[in-house]
Enzyme design. Structure first.
Site, PDB file in Angstrom:
ATOM      1  CB  SER A 131       2.913  -0.276   5.858  1.00  0.00           C
ATOM      2  OG  SER A 131       1.694   0.321   5.491  1.00  0.00           O
ATOM      3  CE  LYS A 159       1.637  -0.961   1.716  1.00  0.00           C
ATOM      4  NZ  LYS A 159       0.897  -0.769   2.953  1.00  0.00           N
TER       5      LYS A 159
END
Lengths: 180, 166
Positions: A53, A97
């Site tokens: 990701s 993230k």
């Protein structure tokens, strides 16, 4: 005869010295572990990141990175920082993230880049932040689980230490305003 | 020379100070670890948990093991970092875990019942005093990761001394 040998061993100097070293060493070990734990929780920790990701910033197979905890505590995180947060879906998991928007900012995002081009806009509510993975095609982030309460942020990743060819600080991105 | 003898004295003082500060640091570190991972004391105030807790201030003990082991159950009073204001810690009761169905009065329209299912990884928290509590009925289910501890014992006021149980 074995019993006599055992008795003589227990009363020997070597055994007593070993016992003394143990009673000296165990508190020292405990103090060291406590010190390490305090440092890990409040200052600096090493994290292993993996998964697709955050490509191309962080690789698919594991990257060892340094994460610091001071920015989160003093609320000095900014847009573009790579952060560690406790996943709102699976509380035992810590995910990495990028911080894309803070409370009060308006964020426009592509909902499902693999299938369509539709984008949505919303304002990040008070006390929350919006995080997205750099690889929006393969990232389970705020576009799926919504804005994240600030209390779930655990630290800021700022330096990569493994693999050696990537040693160095992570590239800062300007978040939503960057030209792709 | 007097300067040299002063320096020697300072050296002794510095060594002593170093030993004392190490001992103090170790002690504070131990207290901090106990408070974060085992048991800590907090002052609760506010009307949202009446009649269980006073509005003027109750001193309670909270343990920090259950939520790490995933052993929080509905009915527990937990300390939660507020989703609205990350610097603030609130004490509320857990009414539902992930997957549970929760029925509650909508705080804006008293007569209306609402039912929701608590999503994965979240819990539903409510204050015991439903008329004066800002909780999941307003800001929705909170992620489990925001739970910081479970309140299990009240220390002050003395007439409330004892475990906190439903």
């Amino acid at each position: 005869m074995a019993l006599r040998y055992l008795n003589s061993f227990i009363s020997s100097e070597a055994f007593k010295n070993a016992g003394r070293e143990l009673t000296d060493g165990v508190p020292r070990l405990v103090k060291f572990v406590c010190c390490l734990q305090l440092t890990k929780t409040h200052l600096l920790t090493v994290v292993l990141t993996y998964g697709p990701s955050m490509l191309p910033t962080l690789g698919l197979t594991g990257n060892l990175c340094l994460a610091e905890r001071i920015s989160t505590r003093f609320e000095k995180l900014g847009v573009g920082d790579v952060v560690l947060l406790r996943s709102p879906d699976v509380p035992k998991k810590i995910v990495t993230k990028r911080l894309v928007a803070v409370e009060g900012q308006s964020v426009t995002y592509i909902v499902d880049p693999k299938n369509s081009d539709t984008s949505e806009t919303l304002v990040v509510p008070k006390g929350h932040v919006w995080v997205e993975g750099d690889n929006i095609y393969e990232s389970n982030d705020s576009r799926k689980f919504g804005p994240v309460p600030y209390g779930l942020l655990q630290g800021r990743v700022f330096w990569r230490i493994w693999p050696p060819k990537d040693f160095g600080s992570l590239v800062q991105s300007k978040g939503k305003d960057s030209v792709s | 020379m007097r300067l040299l003898s002063h320096l020697k004295q300072w050296r002794a003082v510095a060594t002593e100070a170093k030993h004392v500060s190490f001992a103090v640091a170790k002690f504070i570190g131990l207290i901090h670890l106990t408070e974060s991972y085992l048991c800590s004391s907090t002052l609760l105030h506010g009307p949202s948990m009446l009649p269980t807790f006073n509005s003027s201030g109750d001193v309670v003990l909270a343990e920090h093991l259950s939520h790490r082991l995933g052993k929080v159950v509905p009915g527990d009073v937990v300390l939660v970092r507020s989703p609205d204001d990350p610097k603030k810690m609130v004490a509320k009761r857990v009414l539902g875990l992930e997957g549970d169905q929760v029925t509650f009065f909508d705080p804006n329209r008293i007569r209306k019942h609402n039912t929701t299912v608590v999503p994965k990884g979240h819990v539903w928290i409510q204050g015991d005093n439903t008329y004066a509590s800002f909780d999941s009925r307003s800001y929705g289910p909170v992620p489990y990761g925001l739970i910081q501890g479970r309140v299990f014992f009240r220390v002050w006021p003395p007439d409330g001394f004892g475990s906190v149980d439903d």
